[in-house]
Design a protein around this motif. Sequence first.
Motif, PDB file in Angstrom:
ATOM      1  N   ASP A  65       1.137  -1.349  -0.196  1.00  0.00           N
ATOM      2  CA  ASP A  65       0.257   0.256  -0.128  1.00  0.00           C
ATOM      3  C   ASP A  65       0.981   1.350   0.472  1.00  0.00           C
ATOM      4  O   ASP A  65      -0.062   2.667  -0.410  1.00  0.00           O
ATOM      5  N   LYS A  66       2.224   0.966   1.019  1.00  0.00           N
ATOM      6  CA  LYS A  66       2.804   2.484   0.773  1.00  0.00           C
ATOM      7  C   LYS A  66       3.031   2.887  -0.475  1.00  0.00           C
ATOM      8  O   LYS A  66       3.738   4.476  -0.730  1.00  0.00           O
ATOM      9  N   ASN A  67       3.707   1.966  -1.734  1.00  0.00           N
ATOM     10  CA  ASN A  67       3.533   2.279  -3.432  1.00  0.00           C
ATOM     11  C   ASN A  67       2.712   3.251  -4.178  1.00  0.00           C
ATOM     12  O   ASN A  67       3.056   3.568  -4.988  1.00  0.00           O
ATOM     13  N   TRP A  68       1.039   3.340  -3.058  1.00  0.00           N
ATOM     14  CA  TRP A  68      -0.053   4.152  -4.018  1.00  0.00           C
ATOM     15  C   TRP A  68      -0.132   4.665  -3.314  1.00  0.00           C
ATOM     16  O   TRP A  68      -0.030   4.537  -2.074  1.00  0.00           O
ATOM     17  N   THR A  69      -0.337   6.337  -3.857  1.00  0.00           N
ATOM     18  CA  THR A  69      -0.698   7.400  -3.530  1.00  0.00           C
ATOM     19  C   THR A  69      -2.327   7.929  -3.128  1.00  0.00           C
ATOM     20  O   THR A  69      -2.529   8.501  -2.649  1.00  0.00           O
ATOM     21  N   GLU A  70      -2.865   7.395  -4.573  1.00  0.00           N
ATOM     22  CA  GLU A  70      -3.980   8.247  -4.478  1.00  0.00           C
ATOM     23  C   GLU A  70      -5.193   7.216  -5.872  1.00  0.00           C
ATOM     24  O   GLU A  70      -4.192   5.692  -6.254  1.00  0.00           O
ATOM     25  N   THR A  71      -6.372   6.453  -5.708  1.00  0.00           N
ATOM     26  CA  THR A  71      -7.318   6.141  -6.545  1.00  0.00           C
ATOM     27  C   THR A  71      -7.764   6.357  -7.119  1.00  0.00           C
ATOM     28  O   THR A  71      -8.637   7.990  -6.700  1.00  0.00           O
ATOM     29  N   VAL A  72      -7.678   6.993  -8.474  1.00  0.00           N
ATOM     30  CA  VAL A  72      -8.385   7.895  -9.394  1.00  0.00           C
ATOM     31  C   VAL A  72      -9.601   6.962 -10.125  1.00  0.00           C
ATOM     32  O   VAL A  72      -9.223   5.679 -10.297  1.00  0.00           O
ATOM     33  N   GLU A  73     -10.426   8.047 -10.825  1.00  0.00           N
ATOM     34  CA  GLU A  73     -11.429   6.974 -11.647  1.00  0.00           C
ATOM     35  C   GLU A  73     -11.321   7.021 -12.578  1.00  0.00           C
ATOM     36  O   GLU A  73     -10.982   8.559 -13.099  1.00  0.00           O
ATOM     37  N   TRP A  74     -11.241   6.312 -13.727  1.00  0.00           N
ATOM     38  CA  TRP A  74     -11.352   6.535 -15.401  1.00  0.00           C
ATOM     39  C   TRP A  74     -11.788   6.175 -15.950  1.00  0.00           C
ATOM     40  O   TRP A  74     -11.911   6.315 -17.100  1.00  0.00           O
ATOM     41  N   GLN A  75     -13.029   5.497 -15.027  1.00  0.00           N
ATOM     42  CA  GLN A  75     -14.342   4.994 -16.419  1.00  0.00           C
ATOM     43  C   GLN A  75     -14.995   6.140 -16.759  1.00  0.00           C
ATOM     44  O   GLN A  75     -15.374   5.791 -17.677  1.00  0.00           O
ATOM     45  N   ALA A  76     -15.384   7.202 -16.027  1.00  0.00           N
ATOM     46  CA  ALA A  76     -15.825   7.814 -16.679  1.00  0.00           C
ATOM     47  C   ALA A  76     -15.541   8.622 -17.945  1.00  0.00           C
ATOM     48  O   ALA A  76     -16.432   8.928 -19.094  1.00  0.00           O
ATOM     49  N   ALA A  77     -14.589   9.202 -17.558  1.00  0.00           N
ATOM     50  CA  ALA A  77     -13.285   9.244 -18.770  1.00  0.00           C
ATOM     51  C   ALA A  77     -14.089   8.569 -19.584  1.00  0.00           C
ATOM     52  O   ALA A  77     -13.520   9.506 -21.686  1.00  0.00           O
ATOM     53  N   TRP A  78     -13.039   6.539 -19.870  1.00  0.00           N
ATOM     54  CA  TRP A  78     -13.229   6.095 -20.797  1.00  0.00           C
ATOM     55  C   TRP A  78     -14.827   5.783 -21.379  1.00  0.00           C
ATOM     56  O   TRP A  78     -15.225   6.187 -22.392  1.00  0.00           O
ATOM     57  N   ASP A  79     -15.277   6.593 -20.386  1.00  0.00           N
ATOM     58  CA  ASP A  79     -16.804   6.124 -21.527  1.00  0.00           C
ATOM     59  C   ASP A  79     -17.327   7.519 -22.537  1.00  0.00           C
ATOM     60  O   ASP A  79     -18.435   7.904 -23.129  1.00  0.00           O
ATOM     61  N   ASP A  80     -16.542   9.057 -22.056  1.00  0.00           N
ATOM     62  CA  ASP A  80     -17.009   9.958 -22.336  1.00  0.00           C
ATOM     63  C   ASP A  80     -16.632  10.265 -23.740  1.00  0.00           C
ATOM     64  O   ASP A  80     -15.598   9.307 -24.434  1.00  0.00           O
ATOM     65  N   ASP A  81     -17.352  10.977 -24.601  1.00  0.00           N
ATOM     66  CA  ASP A  81     -17.026  11.008 -26.232  1.00  0.00           C
ATOM     67  C   ASP A  81     -15.382  11.325 -26.441  1.00  0.00           C
ATOM     68  O   ASP A  81     -14.539  12.298 -27.704  1.00  0.00           O
ATOM     69  N   GLU A  82     -14.677  12.410 -25.117  1.00  0.00           N
ATOM     70  CA  GLU A  82     -14.167  13.024 -24.640  1.00  0.00           C
ATOM     71  C   GLU A  82     -12.385  12.287 -25.192  1.00  0.00           C
ATOM     72  O   GLU A  82     -12.483  10.623 -24.289  1.00  0.00           O
ATOM     73  N   PRO A  83     -12.061  12.250 -25.908  1.00  0.00           N
ATOM     74  CA  PRO A  83      -9.885  11.270 -26.299  1.00  0.00           C
ATOM     75  C   PRO A  83      -9.384  11.716 -24.759  1.00  0.00           C
ATOM     76  O   PRO A  83      -7.969  10.355 -24.331  1.00  0.00           O
ATOM     77  N   ALA A  84      -9.921  12.556 -24.468  1.00  0.00           N
ATOM     78  CA  ALA A  84      -8.775  12.869 -23.219  1.00  0.00           C
ATOM     79  C   ALA A  84      -8.240  12.059 -21.903  1.00  0.00           C
ATOM     80  O   ALA A  84      -9.233  11.048 -21.894  1.00  0.00           O
ATOM     81  N   LEU A  85      -7.143  11.453 -21.378  1.00  0.00           N
ATOM     82  CA  LEU A  85      -7.173  10.911 -20.347  1.00  0.00           C
ATOM     83  C   LEU A  85      -7.537  12.110 -19.488  1.00  0.00           C
ATOM     84  O   LEU A  85      -7.571  13.339 -19.380  1.00  0.00           O
ATOM     85  N   PRO A  86      -7.853  10.680 -18.418  1.00  0.00           N
ATOM     86  CA  PRO A  86      -8.137  11.460 -16.610  1.00  0.00           C
ATOM     87  C   PRO A  86      -7.830  12.438 -16.845  1.00  0.00           C
ATOM     88  O   PRO A  86      -6.055  11.994 -16.276  1.00  0.00           O
ATOM     89  N   GLU A  87      -7.651  13.554 -16.233  1.00  0.00           N
ATOM     90  CA  GLU A  87      -7.273  14.983 -15.714  1.00  0.00           C
ATOM     91  C   GLU A  87      -6.027  14.514 -15.195  1.00  0.00           C
ATOM     92  O   GLU A  87      -4.772  14.513 -14.908  1.00  0.00           O
ATOM     93  N   ALA A  88      -6.607  13.685 -13.540  1.00  0.00           N
ATOM     94  CA  ALA A  88      -5.330  13.517 -12.237  1.00  0.00           C
ATOM     95  C   ALA A  88      -4.175  12.386 -13.247  1.00  0.00           C
ATOM     96  O   ALA A  88      -3.022  12.627 -12.470  1.00  0.00           O
ATOM     97  N   LEU A  89      -4.403  11.764 -14.096  1.00  0.00           N
ATOM     98  CA  LEU A  89      -3.993  10.359 -14.758  1.00  0.00           C
ATOM     99  C   LEU A  89      -2.547  11.746 -15.203  1.00  0.00           C
ATOM    100  O   LEU A  89      -1.189  11.409 -15.270  1.00  0.00           O
ATOM    101  N   ALA A  90      -2.853  12.192 -16.264  1.00  0.00           N
ATOM    102  CA  ALA A  90      -1.984  13.130 -17.261  1.00  0.00           C
ATOM    103  C   ALA A  90      -1.584  14.139 -16.038  1.00  0.00           C
ATOM    104  O   ALA A  90      -0.304  14.099 -16.686  1.00  0.00           O
TER     105      ALA A  90
END
Length: 158
Positions: A65-90
Motif C-alpha cells: 500500500d505504501k507504493n500507492w498514493t491515490e485512487t483515481v476514477e477512470w471509467q467516466a473519462a473512458w465512457d465520455d466522448d472526449e479522448p483525453a486521459l483523466p486529468e489526474a492521470l495526465a
Amino acid sequence: MHYIDINTYTRKWIFTHASMPVPAEDLAQIQPLTQARSATLWREFISSQSPDSDHFGKGDWAAEDKNWTETVEWQAAWDDDEPALPEALADFLDWEDNTPVYFCYEKYNLIETTWAVFKRNWKNFLFFDDGPLLIARKKTQAVWFHSNGTCKIGHRNA
C-alpha cells in the motif's frame, strides 16, 4: 526479435474495433512483445513470482500500500466522448511524449509503445481492464487499472 506482428496478436481487435479504431500511424507504434520478452520485463519491473496482478503478494512492490498514493476514477473519462486521459492521470504522468511505456496485462502479455501513442489511444488498451499496469522503464510512476473503473497511482521500486 522482441516483438510480434500486431496482425498476429490475439487482442489485435482492441486496436481495430470499428467503434474506436486506432489510426494506422499509431497502430504501427503499438508493439506487442513476445511471450519471452514479456516475461523478462514482467520479472524485472513488476514481479518475480506472480503471473498477474490477481496474484501479487509479499515481495511484490505493487502489493504494498505504501507504493500507492491515490485512487483515481477512470471509467467516466473512458465512457465520455472526449479522448483525453483523466486529468489526474495526465497530471501525475508528466512524461515526455517519446518515453517508451509498457502496458502490462500479465506476465506473458505486455505491449510497448510511446507515451504519446498511449495517451491518444488509452481507451483501446483498457478494453481489457482486469488489473493491467502502466509503467515506463526509466520512470518510477506507475498506474494499476482495476475493472471497477478506478486505478491506483503511485511509484514502483526502480
